[in-house]
Design an enzyme around this catalytic site. Structure first.
Site, PDB file in Angstrom:
ATOM      1  N   HIS A 131      15.034  -3.005  46.801  1.00 37.14           N
ATOM      2  CA  HIS A 131      16.323  -2.234  46.472  1.00 37.14           C
ATOM      3  C   HIS A 131      17.308  -2.205  47.690  1.00 37.14           C
ATOM      4  CE1 HIS A 131      17.456  -0.658  42.578  1.00 37.14           C
ATOM      5  NE2 HIS A 131      18.453  -0.026  43.338  1.00 37.14           N
ATOM      6  N   ASP A 146      11.776  -1.592  41.077  1.00 35.82           N
ATOM      7  CA  ASP A 146      11.574  -0.758  42.405  1.00 35.82           C
ATOM      8  C   ASP A 146      12.378   0.425  42.425  1.00 35.82           C
ATOM      9  OD1 ASP A 146      13.928  -2.001  42.331  1.00 35.82           O
ATOM     10  OD2 ASP A 146      13.868  -3.333  44.226  1.00 35.82           O
ATOM     11  N   TYR A 158      17.689  -2.148  33.170  1.00 34.93           N
ATOM     12  CA  TYR A 158      17.027  -1.012  33.318  1.00 34.93           C
ATOM     13  C   TYR A 158      16.450  -0.509  32.057  1.00 34.93           C
ATOM     14  CZ  TYR A 158      18.318   0.042  38.287  1.00 34.93           C
ATOM     15  OH  TYR A 158      18.708  -0.169  39.643  1.00 34.93           O
TER      16      TYR A 158
END
Lengths: 498, 498, 498, 498
Positions: free
Chosen positions: C366, C269, C239
């Protein structure tokens, strides 16, 4: 000719397959010989053997059945009234004491047909409920009859004057009715309420609604129409009997009442009875309690149980055909013919070819009571629109099955139906409140129909058109021919050869 | 050669993976060596170790299994009868006392196959129920087998003479049967009722129904056909064994009964067992209660639990092919071959290329017991109609899976099936009432089929056609090829290369 | 440098928005200044104020969070151990006493992933369950992820040799794995079990399964791979942080472990957290019990409640783009990039244009945790097949979301996926039984996959093709372009301009 | 002019159809003559006869109703305060004591509109709930309004910068609003909470949301806008009255507040009231308890029961038309017209022809309260896209009905809607927490909308397009014309003649 008096004690001795007596309407009959041929099976009679069976017999046998099926010598005499002990009407009493369940609310507090049905369920006998409510096999035809209307959407046009709304229409080209809603033929109304078919007739009078009397009505046609209003429209349903002379006799009787009966409704969708398991189950309850030990010779041939539905089929002919039956009818009545039970566009097309003798078809799967997974009337209506719309030019197309709401009525009309029938709904109205209950049923449907039409921006029945409905969800499920037919485009040829 | 007598106390000492004895049919076996290779896992045996396991063993192992899998020296001797204490059949006793649940109603009061199934559920053992009722994974194949019939609508033609209705038909071009309904091969009938496969055979005799005997039948083929009627038709199901000589031996045995066995049914849809969790769960119950502490060497390799279904697969070959297996079969039998388990039009097309050795296919997903989300037989039937209808000209197409109603039978026949099989339904009939229960099952299906055909206006099986059904809801879900194939229109080429 | 000792009593005085202290890992922090910027809201901290919050803090904050977010002077000293009273782990004790619910059955008795999930539900904390199980809004994305597999039917080919079945495959063109199943990145494994991500890694080793480590793992990457097998394949999920130097630091750390980490998985996503109401609700429970009277200044800006999911998003960048982020990544790592969260064919097409830096996409919504009513991966897979199948030639296409059965795995592979990921399933396995639970999860999926492939007549992964599945039910629901695009046929032009 | 004082005892004597008095706002009225013409039926009044009916009367009658419907002499005088005994507000007290059901949780713990609705249900009166929640017939229109959004999938584009997200938009070409969400006209807000319509206005102010005031508001327009923010946008809903002078008077009043009211919203989808059975049932409860024995002359003409909904229709005109009503409006106001209740593309097309007087349409089926099985707004939106997309160039297209989530808002906007209305949701917010409850409702929708747009990769409302949604499941169900129209391709001609 004084008849022989027979004591109740004597009757009570004859309760076996070898000797079986019953009392009916005060007469004592020896029905031993008749036992094996009873359409409901012999056990169902044996449980009534040796006693007064009038209460069970009366509401489910058409008038004249006894005379037609027993030899004169089967009637042994009259029951001796002095020997009778009044039976306690136990079951009914129970019902009356059960006041907390509020089974008799004021009619005006019932807002829709489902609520009326629920009240009827509480008020009528289990047997009547089983007979009325049941449908064939897994109830899928019946279920589809209802859900197909839900799958059609309405298309309200706005900004149009909808102050007034006229529900009147004309049936068979000349009979003016107050609403495009009619009562379809449904048997044995007195099972629901003593007002019977006459109570339905009186309710119809208030709304100008047409009524088709069941061949298996629990009152005579003369009784039913006895206080009809001028111009009130009736049809007579015919189940042709194997013994044609019986059918010819009833036709003659109907021909004789031209002020009331405007057509003969020939039922085609149930040449043999469907398998209504709830109805048959209901029958077992008593049958096996009383007579489970008795072996009778007809048993092995009877796969089903034989509910009320099967008993009513006694004597019904299964050999009707376009070529033979319609000419035979023409010989015995000048009344126009309405064919009930058309379930394919092919048969609708054929029916139109028999105009003007045939004046209308009723698209119907017998309320889901004959064949399971039969097409709902809306399918057949859409098939006709797609494959042979010229049918609408030649004959009336009526529908029944699954009507619960004014919106359902409007949807059928918008797709080309001229009138929409209710069967069980009228009986449930009757069961819930006699004549008043039928009136409430019609009142609700009428008001809902008016509301729906106003909200669509439509002033009268003739303004309704396919543009007022969106049938795509249903359209994609209707029959689209076998593969070869579709690819070769030979439908027009096929039609010409039907 | 007097055999050695062994006391029950001695047997009871051998209950570990290191030394495991059991008594079967009065013989005592040392099965220690066999333990790790038992298809159901060793624990399932260990729970039976040290005692008489006949009751558990018998109904789920094909005759001859012991001889085939144990060395002669494993048989240690006979159990000494004097040392036995009669065990209390506790579970069964419980069942018998539970009379209030009315688990044995008269057969004639059961109106449909679901009701019979419910009675069977109450009467048979949990283990048998789990084995019969279970299906693979989430039961979606099984569920779809049923619901696909609901999604097909019937198209009744009216105003036709339907007085009579003839259900007879001819299978494989020459075997006349009384009904187009057959009993599909299903294993271990004696788990349901002592009447076993022979009880089914007797019931079939009454209706002229064909029966295919399971390779895993709980009675010998000779027993099953011992009092067959003249002309009664049987087929023998073959699971080819890894050890081909075993299969050759059973083929020789079947070849020897030409009056009864008319074909070999080769099962193709289950080369390995599906995952039937209910069946496996049922097994755990006892296994873990008794032997949860014991570690055995075969455990880590066994992801599933090994229910009855997995045990039956012991020794089944997974290497069958068109090119090798059919010629091998031709060497060992002259009987025609019926291929069971075809699930695509491609394989149906291939099967037709192997006519006349192959005389029929059975479209089947093994009752939903092999692969989950496999196509229901109706899908494959529609695929054949769409992509290679010439198959119908060369071989019979039979179907099974999900048949609950006469309307289901009629739908399959209308789409081109020659016969329709029931598997679990026959076993549930057997469980509910032995031979009489199977008769009731067939009687209901026969009567429903007749009613349906009459209401469609059809007089015999050959009159049924695709025009009698509306398959649109199903049609849009069947396989339509991969995208390239469709756009290029190369299907005819693909077919030629299959 | 002896640190200052602070008594528990002193810490306990600081429990308000004006002065808030907590003990973490034995250190005492003054977090008053940090309170308003806590992504989970300040109340969630205030309920922990004045006491040791390690147990709550630890498993849901990535390592290093404290150092990154607090100034050095916020650390006030060490808690004085002498002043501590051991708290009673009340909640856990309760769980342990609740033995009757049989929450720890032997792993081998669990037959499918749903059963493992049910055991995990009983064994892990409510908070962990809420975090793992929850999905956005009405759970429709999550629900569709599962049901879409049910709507795909399999097409078993029979009469083929299926003795063996090889599940091995090659990922990213060169990494050989034992199964086409991988563990998708899912945060905070230690919430489920102390074995944590390392337990998953050990389980994967047994099956040769690839594992992608979550950016929010509860163990360091070094710990996780510490006893990996030679050739065991890992990916690292990134991330990207708003403060890019943090991301660059973690990339440098991963680059340093080339034997284990073969690629960087960039998650796309979830640039902002979805609304997972169950997770947020779980948070409220304690928050409002303790601190409902306190008004804090960050409240009015926080519409949601801030569950675990929202807290983990702290610092995540929302400004990633094709043009800027991929070159930045190239500067900081030579590892290939796998883009996770592609949900349209347009983005898959774009990703392929960035090959060879981008080596794979993971079609994923996700796990239904980001946007509700997002397309399931199978939709995107079918879109790619329809609109830009050339994507398969340039990059690997992996999928995740909703995998519960081996049949699901096979369906995705047949439609072109190279590998299939499980997220929650691995965590539930961990929760149910630590490393052993994950092994059981993989064992079940592996065995089901083999069974499915054998029943399809397929020997290895590469033999699977679209002909093995019937996707019509799903196909008709996938995106078909906006109307103009379709009628003008300009898709090829559109593609060139993407 | 001192008014006559009348004692409560005197009023209490007049409770029959022959003489019926009530006290309202301290005045005593003789309403005997009015009884038969009350739109809710006379019984509903009779139950209130002889006492102070202000509490029941007030929140459901528009201001001025008394003056408009009673002759001056019907007002008999003032109630003598000295003769009054304060009634115990029994029902309310009960509610307040019922604290365990936790009906007043902090607003911020309510995470979605369904939870707010559930709190409102507990807090408002049964009568208010029945009026707000009810919809016509079987609630199918209402149900479809919700489910249609579920059937639309979103298509998130990834790897785009979504740091910021701007929800502002411009309505009617010039009114800037903070969110594309507006409060649709819904009657009688004070039934939910004393904050009433003004509370909604204050909540809207916080978000810059537009509000359309119901013609049947329970506060005067002057009150409602009394503390509006500069630039806050209001519309006034008009139900044209049969007595046009009344409508002209209200128009004049609205014209007088140009800073606040920017348009007139003419409601077209309910020229007659739908059948809302829950609302009618609620009415029966008291009516029949008090007055079941009384016969009144208006009863026989009233098929329904007459809930709040029916009473509000008192005096509403049903004769509005494009040709007459729009010119009449032009004479009485210069404000642009917004037509609410368009349900077909044909009417949307017609509306666009009346631009620029008509500036917008609201696609609406009246929250499912008018016609059952009416099309949801999304259907009409898709119809416009398909048949007459030029409409979007001429007028704003707004939608309402079934909005529960930010994703719903986004879907409507992506398909071309400019703004999305909530009706019941605002009232339930009000019921759950007054102004604060409405704020929470808007706050949730706003936050969900932002989250959804960010996850789609969209920065502002104008970037949303049909490419962001997959409508195939819905598309195939929208109206596709009658068969002739489609085959002949005459739609362009038809349009020109509308």
């Amino acid at each position: 000719m004084a008849e022989k008096l027979i004591s109740a004690a004597e009757v009570a001795k004859h309760t076996t397959p070898e000797s079986c007596w019953v009392t009916l309407y005060g007469n004592v009959y020896d029905i031993t010989e008749f036992l094996p041929s009873h359409p409901g099976g012999s056990r169902i009679i044996l449980q009534l053997a040796g006693r007064d069976a009038t209460e069970e017999y009366d509401p489910i046998h058409p008038p004249g059945t006894l005379e037609e099926n027993l030899k004169p010598e089967a009637k042994l005499g009259r029951i001796d009234p002095a020997t009778l002990v009044q039976a306690e009407p136990a079951a009914k009493e129970e019902k009356k004491l059960d006041l907390e369940d509020d089974s008799s609310p004021p009619m005006e507090t019932l807002l829709n047909l489902d609520e009326i049905e629920q009240v009827a369920k509480k008020k009528i006998s289990e047997k009547a409920w089983a007979y009325y409510w049941s449908a064939s096999d897994n109830l899928w035809s019946k279920t589809n009859n209802n859900t197909v209307y839900r799958d059609i959407l309405l298309r309200p046009r706005v900004f149009t004057d909808c102050t007034g709304c006229d529900l009147t229409t004309t049936l068979l080209g000349k009979h003016k009715v107050g609403v495009p809603i009619f009562v379809a033929p449904a048997a044995m109304a007195r099972l629901a309420h003593p007002d019977g078919e006459q109570g339905i007739a009186r309710a119809c009078a208030r709304f100008g609604a047409m009524q088709i009397i069941s061949n298996n009505a629990s009152m005579t046609p003369e009784q039913i129409v006895s206080d009809a209003k001028p111009g009130q429209t009736f049809g007579w349903q015919l189940y042709v009997q194997t013994d044609r002379t019986k059918s010819e006799a009833i036709l003659a009787r109907i021909n004789n009442m031209p002020d009331h009966f405007k057509f003969i409704c020939l039922t085609l969708d149930a040449p043999v009875p469907g398998k209504r398991e709830l109805d048959e189950k209901q029958n077992f309850k008593n049958t096996f309690k009383v007579a489970s030990g008795v072996k009778t010779k007809d048993e092995s041939e009877r796969p089903g149980g034989g509910g009320v539905g099967q008993q009513l089929f006694w004597g019904t002919a299964a050999d009707l055909t376009w070529k033979i039956t319609l000419p035979w009818l023409a010989k015995h009545t000048n009344l126009p013919i309405v064919l009930k039970g058309v379930q394919t566009h092919e048969d609708a097309y054929l029916a139109a070819k028999y105009a003007p003798q045939v004046k209308a078809v009723i698209l119907s799967n017998h309320g889901g009571r004959a064949l399971d997974t039969a097409p709902p009337a809306i399918h057949t209506l859409l098939e006709i629109r797609k494959y042979c719309p010229e049918v609408f030019n030649h004959i009336d197309v009526w529908v029944d099955g699954g009507i619960k709401r004014g919106t359902d009525v409007v949807k059928a009309l918008a797709l080309g139906a001229t009138a929409v029938g209710i069967g069980r709904a009228a009986l449930f109205g009757l069961g819930a409140g006699g004549q008043e209950g039928v009136e409430r049923t019609l009142e609700i449907l009428q008001a809902e129909t008016v509301t729906c039409m106003k909200l669509l921006g439509v002033k009268n029945v003739s303004e309704l058109s396919p543009k007022h409905v969106n049938t795509r969800k249903v359209e994609r499920d209707i029959f689209d021919g076998d593969a070869n037919l579709e690819t070769s485009g030979l439908w027009e040829k096929v039609k010409s050869k039907l």
